[in-house]
Structures are given as C-alpha cells and as structure tokens.
Design an enzyme around this catalytic site. Sequence first.
Site, PDB file in Angstrom:
ATOM      1  N   HIS A 194       0.840  -1.202   0.000  1.00  0.00           N
ATOM      2  CA  HIS A 194       0.000   0.000   0.000  1.00  0.00           C
ATOM      3  C   HIS A 194       0.866   1.239   0.000  1.00  0.00           C
ATOM      4  CE1 HIS A 194       0.367  -0.512   4.489  1.00  0.00           C
ATOM      5  NE2 HIS A 194       0.803   0.713   4.283  1.00  0.00           N
ATOM      6  N   GLU A 436      -4.701 -10.132 -24.388  1.00  0.00           N
ATOM      7  CA  GLU A 436      -3.738 -10.284 -23.295  1.00  0.00           C
ATOM      8  C   GLU A 436      -3.399 -11.747 -23.028  1.00  0.00           C
ATOM      9  OE1 GLU A 436      -5.317  -8.429 -19.749  1.00  0.00           O
ATOM     10  OE2 GLU A 436      -7.331  -9.142 -20.141  1.00  0.00           O
ATOM     11  N   ASP A 460      -0.551  -8.535 -18.864  1.00  0.00           N
ATOM     12  CA  ASP A 460      -0.840  -9.969 -18.841  1.00  0.00           C
ATOM     13  C   ASP A 460      -0.236 -10.688 -20.041  1.00  0.00           C
ATOM     14  OD1 ASP A 460      -2.214 -10.581 -16.461  1.00  0.00           O
ATOM     15  OD2 ASP A 460      -3.908  -9.414 -17.177  1.00  0.00           O
ATOM     16  N   CYS A 507      -3.199  -0.773 -23.631  1.00  0.00           N
ATOM     17  CA  CYS A 507      -3.495  -0.172 -22.328  1.00  0.00           C
ATOM     18  C   CYS A 507      -2.673  -0.779 -21.198  1.00  0.00           C
ATOM     19  CB  CYS A 507      -4.986  -0.286 -22.020  1.00  0.00           C
ATOM     20  SG  CYS A 507      -5.582  -1.978 -22.018  1.00  0.00           S
TER      21      CYS A 507
END
Length: 575
Positions: A194, A436, A460, A507
Amino acid sequence: MSISLHGIGIGGGIAIGRAHLVSQADIEIDHYMLHDADVPAEQVRYDAAIRHARQELEQLWGSIPENAPTELGAFLSLHIMLLNDHTLSRDPRDLIAEQKCNAEWALQQQLDSLLAQFDEIEEEYLRERRADVIQVADRIFKALAGHDALAPLPVPNAGDGILVAHDLSPADMVLFKDSQYVAFITDVGGPTSHTAILARSLDLPSVLALRHARAMIRDGETIIVDGVNGMVIVDPDEGILAEYRARQDQWQVKKDALQGILKKKAVTRDGTEIELFANIELPDDSEQALGNGAAGIGLFRSEFLFLKEDDLPTEEEQFEAYKQVAEAMGKKPIIIRTIDLGKDKIPKWQEEVETPNPALGLTGIRLCLAEPQLFRTQLRALLRASAFGKIKLLIPMLSHVGEIRQIRRHLDEVAAQLAEEGIAFDTQIELGGMIEVPAAAVTVASFLAQLDFVSIGTNDLIQYTLAVDRNDDAVNHLYDPLHPAVISLLGHVIDTANRMEKPVSMCGEMAGDPALTRLLLGLGLRRFSMLPAQLLKVKQQVLSTDLDKIRDLIDAMRNSADADELRNLLAQLNA
Ligand code: PEP
Ligand code: MG
C-alpha cells in the site's frame, strides 16, 4: 563520510533535505498473570482500547483531504475492517479469559499466530497485507498503553524535511499529505505494498525497502532521495550535493517543459496523429485524466468498484459510477472494461473460493460467463450509462472466439429488456476485446472479425507469454517487454488490426513507458492508454519522433531474436 543506500525507487524526482526519523520504538509488552476476579476488568480494558482505536481510524477517515489519493480511503477502510474482525476484536479477549493473562500479552500472542499464517501465504498482494495487520495491532497496543496513535508527525523546517520511517500506514499518509515533507523513505514496502501504491499517487520522491535506513541515518542529517534510481545518499559531500542540485534542476526543467505541451496535439514530426488516452480505476480519477490532457478514457478498470466494498455494487450504484465518468468526459470516448476479477483482484465475497492457479483460472470474462447474473447486471448498468456519453465496452481475458458469441447473446438480451422497459441506451454501442492471452494474440484476426476494436493488455500478455508471474519478485528479472517473442506478438496484432482497418490500442504499462513510445509507434500503434501521470511524458516522445527516420531501426528490431541486441537498438532509437 557519505554512504549510499539502495531500495525500490517510486519516482517523483530528487529531493535534498534533512532527515526526520519517526520513532516507532517497539512498545515494551508487559506479561503478567491475572486473578480470576480481575479477568472481566481486563476484558473491559481491551474493549476500551478497541473502541479508542476505532474512533481514531474513523476520525482519520473523516479528515481525508479532498485531494488525497483515492487509495487512501480504501486502505483506511481496510484497517477499520481488520480492527473489526473477530481475530483482533474478540479472540484476544477470549485469550485473556482462557489464559488469565494481561491484554497486551493476549494481543501479542494473537498477533504472532496471525503473522505466522501470513508467512504461509504465497500470493504477494495478500502477503503484503501483513504490514496492515501489524499497523492495526500497533494502534491497539498504543491505546492499551494510553498513547494516542494519532500523534502528529514531527514538523520539519519549511520545505526541507524528509521523513524516515520503518513503514508508513495509510493513517500516516493522511498526516503526510498536510505536512511539509518533501520526500519520504522507508525500511520496508514491496512494489505492490500500500505504501508503494500511495507513494506513486503522491508523486513525491520516495524510496522504499531500504531495510536499515533508520539505523544508518541520524535525525537532522542531510540526505538526498533519488526516487528515480531508488537511491538514498546520507551525509553527501559538497561535490555530490552540487551534482544532485543540478539533477534536481534538470528534473524541474523537464517537468515544467511538459506543462508547455499540455494543450498541444499529439502529432509526430511527419504529421501522424496519435491518440493518448488515460487508464482509470475509479470515477473520480477522470479529473486527473482531463488535467493531463487525455483524449478520452482508454481503460476504466471497473472491477475496482467491486473491490471497494464488502458487498457487490448494485445496478444503480454501478450506473451512477459509469454515468459520472461519462458526464465528466463530455464527448470524449470512454472504454469501460467489464469486470476483470480473479488473480490478484479478489473481492471479499470470493475470498473463500480455492483456486489451484488463479492466473489460469476463472478470471476476467470467464468469471462473468460463469456468473451470468453478475455480468448482466453490469451490462444493464453500462448500457443505461451509454445514454450519457460515448461509452464502449471492453472484454478482458478473451481466449476463445466462442466467448464473443456468448457475450453478444447476453448483450442483445439485456438490450432487448431495456428497450422493452423504454430505457434509453446507445443501440450502436461498440464491443472491444483485450488481447492479453497469447492465444488471442496469435489468432487475433478471428477475434477482430467479431469485434469493433481491440486493446492490447501487455501486463498480462507478457506474463502469459513468458510464464512469469507479474507480481512475483523472485522472477521479476525475467519479465521483459523487450523479449523477441513479445515484440513479435505485438507486431503481429498491430499489423493485423491495421490491415483489417479495425482500431487497435494498447493499455498495458508498456503504453505509458516513454522509453518504449518510439518502438510502439514504429510497430504501427496509433492509440495509447496509460496512467494519467504518464500522458505528457509519452506525448513529448510522440512530438519528437519522425516515423520515416526510424523505419530501418524498427525493421532491425522486428527481425532480432536477441534481447541484448534489441536493447542496443532501442538505445539507438531513443538517441
Ligand atoms: C493488462 O493486462 O495489460 C491490463 C491492462 O490489465 P490489468 O493490468 O488490469 O490486468
Ligand atoms: Mg490484464
């Protein structure tokens, strides 16, 4: 004598300032036994500490600045959830009664057992939530000791404080936003922790995972934080300081120069127009996209709406979220990806499902086709929102063309229902697919024949082509966008789409890496989608590229089967 420390650079440039060590000396844990009669009072003391910790977190929640990164709220809610979970709120209470021990000792035992369970977890994202459990337990320990965990961070001299911490919790981040620190460094933090996610969105120089920074740095000492190269220099001499001041100036000049191209059209030197879109995760991110001059949204990762809450978002909640983006973007196109859950994105209601290999399991469109109700509710919300803007649909993880037939059937049925109900929607809504999975890349022509457009998900595509888990540190060195197999697949997909005159965009993270812009332009890509913060850097590359001049180098790169040679050629391309 100056020393240099190395960690994970999160970017944000270079800072020079004075170290402020945040003391997080471990609280001494008392260990004593209780008389039977004292047990209820000790449990009451524990309950009071939990209540206090909860109040603190709720107070922080209420004071999140408006301009704080959206992830901050998500992490604070994770801490509240952990605090409310019985493992922290109830089990230590039971231990007090069972073992007749004091509250601190009960909590310590519970924490040790929870952490041992975390050590067994292989999945990186979940393993990194270990730090969150420690931070929440720390808050309870402090409440038991009568300390306020909300003690403000030490205030630095205006504009030159660098926070040196073992770790920074989301709560620290709230305080950090309002402070005058110019950079921060921590001992811990993996690339998807995080702290790293928040650090990136703050766009301040930061280096994580320095391991022993707090032991090597004294309070008030001058340090340089190089967020670009992941380096910290402690007590630099005048020569080093002068060099880094110059680098800082260069960085600033570059940043300012980028603002100068905000309003410019993205056109190559030879006059080829390029479209630069933004990737977003939540509706509010569209502001950042517009602020950086995005031509539209190239990827709205809608599954983040499903990760935020414990329960599934309703059709109405989804509709409002999609409509918000549609209205914010005006006439600009918005590509919304249908739910891409699974792998590292597991919502609360799926946590119990055991999957032998999540990356090869029921992810993306596979999950949606297996759970038609989930999919159709989203399609209804998306279609309804399409009446308010130029929404297009994007399907993740396609691997069989047959999936498109099933998707169209659901879409047609949902559309017919809406029409019957007299609800407005875009009857010509475009349907695109993510490329992907290597199988879809190799046979992309048959996918293109049934779709309106495709978008290449390199994150991916690389992971599956090279059999490298994109979240696993241990194999990071094998994750290579310049692998000849990757270049060859990208070239094939782009060529095929261009030949069939169907729009193709990219993307994945490759699209936002300015070092790869020329290569992708040379391969024929004309639509890029990336994190808003990358848009101007990539635009700058577009503006400085002459497609006629790079043709020979691109041909050489397409024909090379050697990753090292490819790296050399890329350096020449970017020279
Ligand atoms: C990708 O795989 O490249 C992609 C854009 O999707 P995600 O990163 O969300 O998996
Ligand atoms: Mg993907």
